[in-house]
Design an enzyme around this catalytic site. Sequence first.
Site, PDB file in Angstrom:
ATOM      1  N   SER A  12     -97.247  59.495   6.738  1.00 36.07           N
ATOM      2  CA  SER A  12     -98.464  58.743   6.442  1.00 36.07           C
ATOM      3  C   SER A  12     -99.719  59.602   6.469  1.00 36.07           C
ATOM      4  CB  SER A  12     -98.629  57.578   7.430  1.00 36.07           C
ATOM      5  OG  SER A  12     -98.618  58.053   8.759  1.00 36.07           O
ATOM      6  N   ASP A 233    -106.176  52.823  16.087  1.00 34.61           N
ATOM      7  CA  ASP A 233    -105.581  53.908  15.311  1.00 34.61           C
ATOM      8  C   ASP A 233    -106.419  55.165  15.519  1.00 34.61           C
ATOM      9  OD1 ASP A 233    -104.538  55.670  13.492  1.00 34.61           O
ATOM     10  OD2 ASP A 233    -104.434  54.248  11.840  1.00 34.61           O
ATOM     11  N   HIS A 236    -104.695  58.343  12.281  1.00 36.45           N
ATOM     12  CA  HIS A 236    -105.054  58.450  10.872  1.00 36.45           C
ATOM     13  C   HIS A 236    -106.573  58.582  10.735  1.00 36.45           C
ATOM     14  CE1 HIS A 236    -101.077  56.464  10.897  1.00 36.45           C
ATOM     15  NE2 HIS A 236    -100.862  57.320   9.915  1.00 36.45           N
TER      16      HIS A 236
END
Length: 256
Positions: A12, A233, A236
């Site tokens: 990702s 998060d 990311h």
Amino acid sequence: MKGKRILFVGDSLGNNQWESLACLLHAALPSSKYDYQTGDTLITLKFLEYEVSLQYLRNEFLVDLSIEKDGRILKLDSITNTSIWEGADVLIFNSYYWWTHTGTLQAWDYLEVGGKLIKDMDRMKAYNIGLSTWAKWIDTNIDPNKTSVFFQGIPALHFSGANWGEPKEVNCKGQTKPIGGSTYPGERYPGEPVIKQVLNTMKKHVQLLDITLLTQLRKDGHPSIYGTSGELDCSHWCIAGVPDTWNLLLYTTLIS
């Protein structure tokens, strides 16, 4: 790049860079016609006017992961799912964090080397074997006169303020400023020397996008609780944001 195909292969965080480049190009050409296709593992964005394809292929380990009677087998010395890789003009690979996962996050039940199943081993040893298998594939199958190959370095995580000298800060939530200066007080990632050692032993040239320190300083660059899932998060990156810099490095290398 007219008529050419750019392919990101990885997890990702590779997708994070693909999204950034897609947005940068669309922002530069807002009226240009495009075609967008998405599948289970492959996303393709084509800018029709320029005949350029920008693709992302999800592949967390680069080596083979198969489901067999014994369970999920991560085959450290086998790469067979490479048909989409072949013929690309630019390849940008990444793989790291899935190798370190344990417990419910671990994506495999057994490792396989030389036809033998292993329940577990030192993760950086496994990473070295897997990355070396990928490197052999590149050395055997890539013509550097036709394809430019990159490897995305390890982007930083910010789940503990102690790593950047602020132990009272639990994670990236609420962080609005980068770390000052150009040094990071926390530890380096054990995968960094593995990547550099493997790339240095390859016959074909692979350009490392060495983004680790750059991202370590950007504790303010994560979606935090404001991402699409609403969950914290700190791994990311926001777009627009830090991955745009990775693509500036990619662009500079391509034109030089």
